[in-house]
Design an enzyme around this catalytic site. Structure first.
Site, PDB file in Angstrom:
ATOM      1  N   ASP A 101       0.834  -1.207   0.000  1.00 15.83           N
ATOM      2  CA  ASP A 101       0.000   0.000   0.000  1.00 15.83           C
ATOM      3  C   ASP A 101       0.867   1.254   0.000  1.00 15.83           C
ATOM      4  OD1 ASP A 101      -2.064   1.790   0.171  1.00 15.83           O
ATOM      5  OD2 ASP A 101      -2.547   1.364   2.262  1.00 15.83           O
ATOM      6  N   ASP A 316      -1.834   5.098  -5.770  1.00 18.87           N
ATOM      7  CA  ASP A 316      -2.122   4.273  -4.601  1.00 18.87           C
ATOM      8  C   ASP A 316      -2.239   2.804  -4.984  1.00 18.87           C
ATOM      9  OD1 ASP A 316      -2.900   3.243  -2.181  1.00 18.87           O
ATOM     10  OD2 ASP A 316      -4.945   4.004  -2.278  1.00 18.87           O
TER      11      ASP A 316
END
Length: 474
Positions: A101, A316
């Site tokens: 992440d 992201d």
């Protein structure tokens, strides 16, 4: 010892400084050593130990290498819908599968005392739980520790009843995690400039979650935690680079084929054609300045202010698809339909998604999409980077970009759908992101950073190929 010999001076364990004096005879150079005894030659053992620690620290700080992590998963929302890696924590080390992440900062794993944690996973992995009591090197972070005060800037730090530094925070999708911070050993594989791979470890601060909520409690895509690669000091890339273990740059290449997997290294991947765009200043996430979108070379009529809105476009890897504000989504979809409606059949599915039926391959039926960023950098999207094939229908595809705001904010997010099949470089030192389309099942070249020696591709072949082809840890 020969590796550290040079024409300066040597410090021996006895605290004596030996200076070289050179003499040349014929074609040979001879060095004689003269001893200089310090005024206070009664050196205590503790002082010698301190000198050794200082010397060893300098040696370790100069031994920057590339840290390699295995990659599993895929961007396909019908199978994995995420990419994850394995980390080794504790003494003795135990492996945990954690989602990659770039949209968050912390590394955390599920604690053995966790409530709400899934006990099984639809991803076919066996879930693990971290037990601080079973690791000889685990040490909880106290409320008075400076580390506790530093994490306040990214997550809500709380002081627990046992005076341990705790956390409770939520992600963009509403999922939440709560627990406490501790320090323990992180194990990893390091490739140094001489192309040698070795097992290494370093102490890091991470979270032990004892409560989960939202989608984190779902067993379908359950993993053991999340590894955040954000810009805050608490992220793994920042913790390791601050110790001189890795450069302040990391790269990933997420394989978008049916095999999935890919490459994740704490280091800089190099390849021909990489373009860079500067990060938006003063942002905690990886925000870029997206300025326009073009379909088949034709600009889509979108006001550039829609993309900025004070936020920029967020890169992201923790997001599966991609998100566009309504003011950008509608013009994009309308322009796409206008371009392809002669060769495919557009329709709206039951959930309101714009979909298409194509009689030919998706690469033949749909045009490339260009995302144009500040600095003149363009990201070229293949149809597979903005379309998602529907489950069970060979020729049916739907737009993978999602319309709408996120928690009341108009934001643009580029998730794994867009990032797959590309080398993506997060250069924290130069505050920029680079990319190039790439077959992520192939080996890559990695450099240790600016001014460092590039690791040979043939040396990395055995390192990278097993990761990409079999998606297992070395």
């Amino acid at each position: 010892m020969p590796a550290f010999l040079h024409a300066g001076f040597l410090i021996f364990a006895l605290g004596l400084i030996i200076l070289p004096v050179a003499f040349v005879y014929s074609d040979h150079l001879y060095l004689t050593l003269e001893r200089i005894i310090p005024n206070d030659h009664n050196i205590e053992l503790n002082e010698l130990k301190n000198r050794d620690r200082t010397r060893h620290a300098r040696i370790l700080q100069s031994s920057i290498g590339v840290v390699d992590f295995s990659v599993q998963g895929s961007a396909d929302p019908h199978t994995f819908g995420l990419y994850f890696t394995r980390v080794k924590l504790g003494s003795p080390p135990k492996e945990f599968n954690v989602q990659i992440d770039t949209g968050s900062d912390m590394l955390w794993v599920n604690c053995n005392s966790c409530s709400g944690c899934p006990k099984s996973s639809g991803l076919g992995i066996e879930l693990q739980f971290f037990d601080p009591g079973s690791s000889s090197s685990a040490s909880p972070i106290s409320c008075t520790d400076s580390v506790c005060s530093s994490v306040v800037h990214t997550v809500e730090a709380v002081c627990l009843e046992n005076s341990h530094c705790g956390y409770q925070f939520q992600y963009g999708d509403g999922s939440g995690a709560a627990g406490f911070y501790l320090s323990d050993m992180l194990g990893f594989d390091t490739v140094t400039g001489n192309s040698l791979m070795s097992n290494s470890s370093a102490p890091v601060v991470f979270g032990c979650s004892n409560h989960l909520s939202g989608d984190f409690t779902d067993t379908d895509n359950a993993v053991d935690g999340i590894i955040g690669f954000g810009q805050h000091d608490m992220s793994i890339i920042q913790q390791l680079s601050s110790r001189g273990i890795t450069p302040r740059v990391f790269s990933h290449c997420l394989d978008g084929t049916g095999r999935g997997g890919g490459v994740l290294v704490l280091g800089e991947v190099v390849a021909e054609g990489i373009v860079y765009s500067p990060l938006v200043p003063s942002k905690s996430l990886y925000n870029l300045d997206l300025q326009s979108i073009a379909i088949n070379g034709q600009l889509v009529p979108i006001d550039p202010a829609v993309f900025s809105n004070g936020q920029g476009t967020i890169v992201d890897s923790g997001t599966t698809l991609a998100h566009l504000p309504e003011e950008a989504f509608d013009p994009f979809v309308n322009a796409l339909v206008a371009v392809v409606q002669q060769s495919v059949k557009p329709f709206i599915d039951k959930k309101g998604n714009q979909c298409f039926i194509a009689q030919t391959s998706v690469s033949e039926a749909f045009p490339p999409v260009m995302l144009n960023f500040a600095g003149g950098a363009t990201m070229v999207l293949k149809p597979e980077n903005y379309l998602v094939q529907t489950s069970g229908h060979q020729g049916e595809w739907c737009v993978g970009f999602q319309k709408g705001d996120l928690q009341g904010q108009r934001v643009t997010i580029l998730g794994d759908l867009v990032l797959k099949d590309k080398i993506i470089i997060y250069d924290l030192a130069r505050q920029r992101i680079g990319w190039v389309n790439y077959d992520c099942s192939q080996p890559v070249n990695v450099t240790l950073g600016s001014g460092n020696e590039k690791i040979r591709e043939d040396a990395l072949y055995q390192l990278i190929i097993p990761i990409a082809a079999t998606a297992i840890s070395l």
